[in-house]
Scaffold this active site. Structure first.
Site, short mmCIF file in Angstrom:
data_model
loop_
_atom_site.label_atom_id
_atom_site.label_comp_id
_atom_site.label_asym_id
_atom_site.label_seq_id
_atom_site.Cartn_x
_atom_site.Cartn_y
_atom_site.Cartn_z
N ARG A 95 0.86 -1.19 0.00
CA ARG A 95 0.00 0.00 0.00
C ARG A 95 0.90 1.24 0.00
NH1 ARG A 95 -0.36 -2.12 5.46
NH2 ARG A 95 0.70 -0.69 6.90
N ASN A 116 11.62 0.65 1.46
CA ASN A 116 10.51 1.56 1.73
C ASN A 116 9.76 1.20 3.01
OD1 ASN A 116 8.08 3.36 0.88
ND2 ASN A 116 7.20 1.31 1.08
N SER A 148 13.12 10.09 5.07
CA SER A 148 12.05 11.03 5.45
C SER A 148 12.69 12.39 5.70
CB SER A 148 11.40 10.54 6.75
OG SER A 148 10.52 11.51 7.27
N TYR A 155 11.09 7.76 15.76
CA TYR A 155 11.03 7.73 14.28
C TYR A 155 12.16 8.57 13.70
CZ TYR A 155 8.98 8.38 9.58
OH TYR A 155 8.76 8.42 8.22
N ALA A 190 15.00 9.43 15.07
CA ALA A 190 16.30 8.80 15.33
C ALA A 190 16.55 7.68 14.31
CB ALA A 190 16.34 8.25 16.75
N LYS A 235 15.32 7.33 11.29
CA LYS A 235 15.51 7.84 9.92
C LYS A 235 16.86 8.57 9.81
CE LYS A 235 11.65 6.42 7.95
NZ LYS A 235 11.61 5.54 6.77
#
Ligand SMILES: NC(=O)c1ccc[n+]([C@@H]2O[C@H](COP(=O)([O-])OP(=O)(O)OC[C@H]3O[C@@H](n4cnc5c(N)ncnc54)[C@H](OP(=O)(O)O)[C@@H]3O)[C@@H](O)[C@H]2O)c1
Length: 262
Positions: free
Chosen positions: A14, A88, A143, A156, A158, A160
């Site tokens: 998705r 991804n 991101s 999140y 950290a 990325k």
């Protein structure tokens, strides 16, 4: 006759991953769609096959090394070794700094296992064959949270930032090998992940979901959510080009190409 690329797209059932899988199928790649929900990947793969593309769905939990090994064995047997990897798959769970319920360690470990170690482990598993072939492309969907901080998503951010650091080091080390690594850094995207954030904000603040969505879009410098199809086009362009060390930031307007580190 040129041999079609074999593209492994994680988290392809998705959202952004499904859009990337469709874009790569459109340019003739054999696409492997991998995620924990096999039924979602299978539905997306079936739609691609009905359009005449070659697409295979496989079960994969990127947070589990044994699942990575099993999925890659299945892929190699079914279609061959991927020469394009799109890392991804990702999760984003919001929480304040220092949660009082003691959940911080689990929260950080889960984000690191999926968003960082998952991507790193799959790349490491595919790199030896890419190096021998002197060709391979790895594009990580990082991101804007890998470039800056955001409130309430420290785990999140950290994970990325870790992914961006790995990609920068890998690009230097792989320079000249024929294997290239690039990063895509979207701001808020119109995808099921953002739908979940919208529902959470609406429930916490009493705002409507439409107001919550507008709030998130307003955080993007363009004032608009990023379209998954735009990310997919940028990913395809990176895969098809000399992209080593590239970092592309997408905020809903024109893509911004950051200077490549040397
Ligand atoms: N949405 C945004 O605003 C935004 C912004 C910047 C970057 N990103 C990044 O873009 C990527 C895709 O996001 P999205 O918005 O498309 O999210 P999404 O709609 O929630 O889709 C996430 C995909 O990742 C898969 N996934 C999650 N955990 C996994 C695991 N342990 N193993 C394998 N697959 C897993 C999911 O499938 P299963 O749950 O079935 O495994 C799903 O296919 C993520 O890395 C995300 O961090 C998103």
């Amino acid at each position: 006759m040129t041999v079609p690329h074999i593209a492994l797209v994680t988290g392809a059932g998705r959202g952004i991953g499904a859009a990337v899988a469709a874009e790569l199928a459109r340019v003739g790649a054999t696409v492997v769609l991998a995620a924990r929900s096999l039924d979602e990947c299978e539905r997306t793969a079936q739609a691609l096959r009905s359009g005449g593309s070659r697409a295979l769905a496989v079960t994969l939990d990127v947070g589990d090394p044994a699942s990575i090994a099993a999925a890659l064995a299945r892929v190699r047997e079914a279609v061959g070794a991927p020469d394009w990897l799109v890392n991804n798959a990702g999760i984003a769970v919001s929480a304040p700094l220092c949660p009082k319920d003691g959940s911080a360690d689990e929260l950080y470990e889960r984000h690191m296992a999926v968003n960082f170690h998952g991507a790193r482990r799959i790349a490491e598993a595919l790199l030896p064959a890419m190096r021998v072939a002197r060709y391979g492309r790895i594009v990580n969907i990082a991101s804007s949270a890998g470039l800056r901080g955001y409130r309430y998503v420290a785990a999140y951010c950290a994970s990325k930032h870790a992914l961006m650091g790995w990609a920068r080091a890998a690009a230097l080390e792989l320079d000249g090998s024929g294997v290239q690594v690039a990063s895509v850094c979207p701001h808020y995207v119109d995808s099921p992940m953002t739908d979940a954030s919208v529902r959470k904000i609406a429930a916490k603040t009493g705002r409507s979901e439409s107001e919550a969505r507008t709030l998130l879009a307003a955080e993007n410098p363009s004032g608009k959510l990023v379209e998954p199809a735009q990310i997919a086009r940028v990913v395809r362009e990176l895969l098809e080009s000399a992209c080593n060390g590239a970092e592309v930031e997408l905020d809903g307007g024109a893509p911004r190409y950051h200077p490549t580190q040397r």
